[in-house]
Every structure is written in C-alpha cells, then in structure tokens.
Design a protein around this motif. Sequence first.
Motif, PDB file in Angstrom:
ATOM      1  N   THR A  29      -5.497  10.274  35.384  1.00  0.00           N
ATOM      2  CA  THR A  29      -4.941   8.920  35.217  1.00  0.00           C
ATOM      3  C   THR A  29      -4.759   8.607  33.732  1.00  0.00           C
ATOM      4  O   THR A  29      -3.772   7.965  33.351  1.00  0.00           O
ATOM      5  CB  THR A  29      -5.871   7.880  35.884  1.00  0.00           C
ATOM      6  OG1 THR A  29      -6.200   8.342  37.187  1.00  0.00           O
ATOM      7  CG2 THR A  29      -5.202   6.531  35.994  1.00  0.00           C
ATOM      8  N   GLN A  72      -1.762  10.556  32.609  1.00  0.00           N
ATOM      9  CA  GLN A  72      -0.579   9.887  33.156  1.00  0.00           C
ATOM     10  C   GLN A  72      -0.176   8.701  32.271  1.00  0.00           C
ATOM     11  O   GLN A  72       1.000   8.523  31.936  1.00  0.00           O
ATOM     12  CB  GLN A  72      -0.906   9.392  34.573  1.00  0.00           C
ATOM     13  CG  GLN A  72       0.215   8.630  35.252  1.00  0.00           C
ATOM     14  CD  GLN A  72      -0.275   7.975  36.543  1.00  0.00           C
ATOM     15  OE1 GLN A  72      -1.355   7.369  36.586  1.00  0.00           O
ATOM     16  NE2 GLN A  72       0.507   8.104  37.595  1.00  0.00           N
ATOM     17  N   TYR A  73      -1.165   7.927  31.871  1.00  0.00           N
ATOM     18  CA  TYR A  73      -0.895   6.744  31.040  1.00  0.00           C
ATOM     19  C   TYR A  73      -0.371   7.151  29.661  1.00  0.00           C
ATOM     20  O   TYR A  73       0.583   6.571  29.144  1.00  0.00           O
ATOM     21  CB  TYR A  73      -2.181   5.916  30.907  1.00  0.00           C
ATOM     22  CG  TYR A  73      -2.026   4.691  30.051  1.00  0.00           C
ATOM     23  CD1 TYR A  73      -1.318   3.582  30.526  1.00  0.00           C
ATOM     24  CD2 TYR A  73      -2.568   4.624  28.772  1.00  0.00           C
ATOM     25  CE1 TYR A  73      -1.170   2.449  29.748  1.00  0.00           C
ATOM     26  CE2 TYR A  73      -2.422   3.495  27.987  1.00  0.00           C
ATOM     27  CZ  TYR A  73      -1.722   2.414  28.484  1.00  0.00           C
ATOM     28  OH  TYR A  73      -1.559   1.292  27.707  1.00  0.00           O
ATOM     29  N   ALA A 110      -3.156  -0.897  32.053  1.00  0.00           N
ATOM     30  CA  ALA A 110      -3.241  -0.557  30.629  1.00  0.00           C
ATOM     31  C   ALA A 110      -4.615   0.045  30.317  1.00  0.00           C
ATOM     32  O   ALA A 110      -5.641  -0.635  30.428  1.00  0.00           O
ATOM     33  CB  ALA A 110      -3.006  -1.793  29.782  1.00  0.00           C
ATOM     34  N   LEU A 113     -11.789   3.263  33.071  1.00  0.00           N
ATOM     35  CA  LEU A 113     -10.712   3.708  32.189  1.00  0.00           C
ATOM     36  C   LEU A 113     -10.396   2.638  31.147  1.00  0.00           C
ATOM     37  O   LEU A 113      -9.375   2.706  30.467  1.00  0.00           O
ATOM     38  CB  LEU A 113      -9.456   4.026  33.003  1.00  0.00           C
ATOM     39  CG  LEU A 113      -9.573   5.243  33.935  1.00  0.00           C
ATOM     40  CD1 LEU A 113      -8.407   5.313  34.892  1.00  0.00           C
ATOM     41  CD2 LEU A 113      -9.658   6.521  33.134  1.00  0.00           C
ATOM     42  N   GLN A 141      -2.330   5.000  45.660  1.00  0.00           N
ATOM     43  CA  GLN A 141      -2.587   6.127  44.763  1.00  0.00           C
ATOM     44  C   GLN A 141      -2.657   5.630  43.325  1.00  0.00           C
ATOM     45  O   GLN A 141      -2.025   4.634  42.968  1.00  0.00           O
ATOM     46  CB  GLN A 141      -1.485   7.170  44.922  1.00  0.00           C
ATOM     47  CG  GLN A 141      -1.538   7.899  46.258  1.00  0.00           C
ATOM     48  CD  GLN A 141      -2.812   8.701  46.434  1.00  0.00           C
ATOM     49  OE1 GLN A 141      -3.002   9.729  45.823  1.00  0.00           O
ATOM     50  NE2 GLN A 141      -3.712   8.215  47.289  1.00  0.00           N
ATOM     51  N   PRO A 142      -3.407   6.323  42.479  1.00  0.00           N
ATOM     52  CA  PRO A 142      -3.520   5.889  41.092  1.00  0.00           C
ATOM     53  C   PRO A 142      -2.154   5.822  40.420  1.00  0.00           C
ATOM     54  O   PRO A 142      -1.287   6.617  40.769  1.00  0.00           O
ATOM     55  CB  PRO A 142      -4.362   6.982  40.440  1.00  0.00           C
ATOM     56  CG  PRO A 142      -4.885   7.830  41.529  1.00  0.00           C
ATOM     57  CD  PRO A 142      -4.117   7.557  42.739  1.00  0.00           C
ATOM     58  N   PRO A 143      -1.933   4.892  39.533  1.00  0.00           N
ATOM     59  CA  PRO A 143      -2.890   3.932  38.998  1.00  0.00           C
ATOM     60  C   PRO A 143      -2.906   2.583  39.739  1.00  0.00           C
ATOM     61  O   PRO A 143      -3.554   1.666  39.275  1.00  0.00           O
ATOM     62  CB  PRO A 143      -2.375   3.734  37.571  1.00  0.00           C
ATOM     63  CG  PRO A 143      -0.886   3.852  37.700  1.00  0.00           C
ATOM     64  CD  PRO A 143      -0.638   4.820  38.809  1.00  0.00           C
TER      65      PRO A 143
END
Lengths: 501, 269
Positions: free
Chosen positions: A345, A348-349, B29, B50, B209-211
């Motif tokens: 993740t 991905q970001y 974000a 995260l 699903q992510p995100p």
Amino acid sequence: MVIGLFSLVGCSESLPDYTLRFGLANAPTNLDPRYATDATSARLNRLLYSRLVDFGEGTIPIPALATWRELSPTHYQFDLQEPRPLFHNGAQLSAYDVKATYDSILNPDTASPHRGILQIIARIDTPTENTVDFFLKQPDALFPGYLVIGILPANLIANGHPFHDHPMGSGPFQFLERPDDTRLIIERRADGQRVEFVRIPDPTVRTLKLLANEIHLVQNDLPPELVTYLSAHEGITLQQRQGANFAYLGFNQLDPVVGQELVRKAIAHAIDREHIIQFVLKGRARVAQALFPPEHWAGPASLPGYTYDPAEAKRLLKEAGFDHDHRPTITYKTSTDPFRLRLATIIQYQLDQVGIDVLIQSHDWGTFYGDIKSGRFQMYSLAWVGVKSPDIFRYAFHSDATPPVGANRGHYADALADRLMTQAEQTLNTQEQQTLYRTLQARLLDTLPYVPLWFEDHYALVSTTFTGYQLSADGNFDGLNQVRWLGSPSAPPKHITRLYP
Amino acid sequence: MRLWLPLSIVASWAFLAIFLPLFSLTPDAIDLTNILSPPSLEHWLGHDDLGRPVADRLISGAQTSFFVSLCVVALGVSLGGILGVSSAYLSGWVDAVFVRMVDIMLAFPGLLLAIALAGALGPGIGNVILALGIVGWVGYARLARGQVLALKHADHVLAAQAIGAPPWRIILRHLLPLIMAPLIVEASFGIAGAIIAEAGLSFLGLGVQPPAASWGSMIRDGTRYMLVAPHLVIFPGLTLMAVVLAANMLGDWLRDRLDVKEQSSRRKS
C-alpha cells in the motif's frame, strides 16, 4: 475430607517445565531435506541432520562433515572428519550414506526440487567409508557450496523410510514427536534439552504468549511495532543482526508497460526506501542495491543505486510516453500477509505520487506463488531467502532459465548479463569470479529486472527464562545448540534419563 | 423522544456518506512520519499503521457501508419481493418449487454462504454486494409470499379478478401497496445486517481492497496493533456499533408505527 484436599494440593504441585517453546509463524512443511524448500523446514533440518559443507564468514563454503580437495576441475574428493557422528538410531555416518543421499536426490523418481543444480554431478564414488569422490560433467568452481543438504542413512533410504514424518539424521537434535500439525518436539542429544516448536500464525497472539511466558522464543515475522513493544518489557531480550534476505520488486519483461526499462527506472526513483526503512521497518533493514549484500564474497562493495527522486521518475515516465492524462496502470501482486500488504500500500501510494496507477491484488500464499512461478504477473514483490551461492544468477536471470527450467519468471533477456554469467561460471579463479559477479550485479542494477528494495534484519525475542541463544547471521535456529534453562546452569533438567555420547 | 438519538446517528451517517465528496478529506494520504500516532488535538482520532488519518478513513468507510447496505437491501427487496409475490400469486407447482428453493437456501448459514460466494467471486465491493444480495433475498421473499397468500383472497382482489384485471395490475395496484409496510420494516433491519455482513467480509479480506476504507477492514488492520495503538480498533468498533444499534432502533420504531394490529391494540388500551 481435609486429608483428601491436602493430597490433591500435593498432586497438583508440579516440577518446573524445562522445555523451550519456540513460536513460529509457519510450521515446517517437510522434514526430509531432499524435499524441503521453505525457510522454516530448512532451518529445522539443520538441527536434525548434518551436512558436508556449511557457509562461514563472507558466505564462503567451509567444511562441516568433511574437508575437500579439488583433484581436477571436474573431480572433488571429500574426506569425512573424525569422529564421524552417529545417526539418531546409533549407526555411524559413512561415505555410503553421503552417496546414497545424493544419488537419491539425483534420481528423477525422487522428484527432489534440489535436483536441478546437482545435475552437474556425473558420478559419485566411495573408495573408502570415509571418502567420497564427486565427478562433475563440467567444471564449476562453486560446486562445494552445493553440498549443503542433510545426510540420510543409506539403509533407511533403501527401505523408503518416511523422513518427512519421522526424521532420522545425525544432527545435534533428534526428533521426539509431532503431536499435531501445530507442534513439533525435538531433543538435544548432548543433554536432553527439549525444544517444542509451536505454530502460532497470528503475531498478536504470539506476542501475548511470549509476554505470558507460554512461549520463550520468537524469531522474525512480527510487525516492527510489536518488536519494539516487546523489547521494552522486562523478562524479554531483543537480539538483532543484519540480514541478507533480499526483498525486491519483480517485473514481467513481456508486458508493454513494465517491460520498458524507463518505466522500471521511474519506479526505482519513485520509491522512498530510506523513509520506509526508517519509519515502517523501524530501522531494522538496510537499502539493497544488489542481490548479495556487501559482506558476501560476490557482493558489490558499493553501487550507485537509485535515489528517491520523484521529479526524475516523472521525467522518465514522460520519456516513456506517459503523462498526467495518460497514466500507466500496473497490477501489483502480493501475498495476503498483512505486513507485505502494508508495504504494498505504501509503494502504491508513492507510485501514485509520480503518476503511476497501481492496482494491488493480494492472494493467499499458494495462489500468489503459483502465479509468480508461472509468470502470471505484471509486478510483484517477493524476497530471496537464504541465498548464498552465486549460481542464483543463472537460475534467476539467465535468458535460458525461464520457468519451468529456472526462476527467470519475468523473462529477462540480456546478452551481456548472459555472457557475464557464463564467464563467471567457467573461470576457476576466485578473484576473477568475484569481479565478474560484481560487474554482473552492476549490469542488473542498470537494466533492472528487479528493483532492489532492502535486506531485512533478523531479530529474536528471547524470554530471560532461557539463556545462551545466539541469533545467527542467516536467521537459522542453530542458536538452540547453546540455549539452556536459566534455573539449572549446570545440572541437566530432571526429566532427562538418557545422555548421549 | 427516544427516537432523536438513533435518527441523528443514521442521518449523520447518510449525510457523510452522500456528501463525502464535499469534504476535503485525505483518507488515503500516507504519512509515514505519523504511523500509529495516538489521538491529538490536531488529529482527534489519531493515525493508522500507514500514517493515514483515522477520522477521514472512518468517514470514507461510512460511504462504503452506506453504499453496500443500500445496494444489498435494494437487491434483496426487489429480488425477494418479485419472487415471493409471483410464487404466492401463481401458486401450484411454481410455488412448490419456490418453497423448496427457499428451504434449501435457508439450510445454509447466511454469512457462511456469503463468505463462500465472495471467496469464489473474488474480493471487491461489487462482489460483496452480489454475494450478500444472493444470500439476503430469501427473508424478503418469504415475507412477501406470506403476505400475498393472506391477501390474495381478499374481497378487493377477488373483485379485481372478477372484472378481468390482468395479474400484473392486481399485483402492482392491489397487493404491493399492502405488503410494502412489512417489507420496509424488514428492510430497515436488513440495513443493519448488511452493515455487519460487509464489515465481516471486509474483516476477512473479502471486501474492499486497499487503499479503500471500510469499517470492517479498519478493525481487521487495527487488531494487529491492539497492544500498541488501541485507538485503531476502538473508534471504528464504536462507530460500527452505534450505526448498527441506531438502524435497529429505527427498525423497531418503524415496526411499531406500521404494525396495524399493534396500533389498534394501543388505541383500545
């Protein structure tokens, strides 16, 4: 009635439990070293079996059961060192067992996954019960490093003994029982110290059990935050060592998007590895530029690498024909492991920030690994675990090594890289070999079949009930050879009735 | 008066879900410097694993649960309603086959069947709606069938049949308006059930699903950090509980309001 109560109290008083309980995320899948490929099985098999060759400082092959001489480029003679160890059934290990083990692996009917690399062996002779001669089909200077598989007794191989269920080796530990799929009990031959491996998949449960002293040792496979949390507790000590497990992003070179070198370079510049290591891995990793770390004899001392540079990543994408209105879309496959998903993740970001749309697809380990092995991916993340010998380069990057022959799953094809691998394999001069492998790794970094991520550190959290455990450089469980219960520094545990020579 | 609290919770939930694009939220974000930071004055629900703001993700998760629950209930009511009403009205072998089919569906535990379906269809919000819709229509179908069986011999239906009205007209004009009330009550409970089911499937990794955020996946992610950052489980857990409780209380209230028998017994007393 009062007497009865007292007698009950008397009965419930039990002796301290001296068994060390080791919490594992995954149970070993196969205790037969001819078949074991997963890291847990390989680490456990090191305790149960002994091998001809091991790896020392700089990941250089060193004698274990035997010393060797190179009589010619295609003839290696191995002399078993005295005293030769005993198998757990009392028989003494001999050259015939070594021959039987390797012959069994080379037999296509055995279907051993380790056969591929050992097919270089043309013939095995045993002139005496202490000496084994390996004759090769062609010269290979790395050959001794291939002989790291545990030796099995020849007579039991002939009888088709189920080693996967009832391992029988000559290692420092012997198998006691496997009551169910989640538990495995072994016993140290020198003093009877028992170790029980307990599979506890959930990291939080493993953490709580360690806190409650229900298990005494946990090694790797915990979220970094829980490692920090546990290390702050009294009664638990943290050991940490630099690791060499290479985490990377792999690409399908046949794909129109990630098949472009410019896109891969953009990805390499878009990922802030330093930041991820500092904040997510809590500093328990180091940035990787090549498959081998600098301390490996074939590892590059320093490579320029790709720095975090989103502007450069955007420029490269533009050069590849992508822009704000025409963003590339990449499907990123990973396992359902929560920590891997967390890292995916973040990547991905970070790729989104430079203009790459990433779709994460997480699958259970079997499906995910099956997809990777059969080339059904655009981009994926994985790690090479326990790789020590440079023959990995041919296996993973040579244009002839696409599945099912090798592990070049992304169909990487580079004439220069192929030539460097062949030259390195043919030369018998170690210095020259080192230079060639280092040049090859620089070439791989330049053409990027993988985007190197990091080498994750190894760590162990040990209950202070036990002492003497030393975390090894490659994360194996050899430290159990020295571990002892703190309550009895000299006397062996009371349950032990049998001592071994 | 006991109504204002559940009503305001459900209204806020719907408002946030519908008007989410108007808020300048950043649920996806990532800020690695804020990983697992606890609630503070600036970020009053803290950050997740995260470094994403938990408050923004809760609101984004509200949209997921709202969208899924509405779609699942709409799918269930329309599919179940059509099948139940048709079966009861047509009777004979059609009804017999339908009843057997419903019995077979009911033999499976609902959520387990949804898990199996979502697993077979693959993860994703669309598949979650489909899986929950396929499992959820049975209740509405049984209810609709029962109501129509009770009403199809009523005088006004017999009169419509006598003057030659076609079946679709009788169903639409003379039966559906009368069975809507119990169906609406059932649907209001269905919304609460769908929220829980979506959270359950997302908890198992079969949902969003992510995100993308969902309360279920937020709780799942949070359980791994319960020892070091309990706010990751507490806030989505409390939100989920409040919305489901409020939806159930509203369902109760609706049932009381729309149940003719209960109303008449109240008047008599």
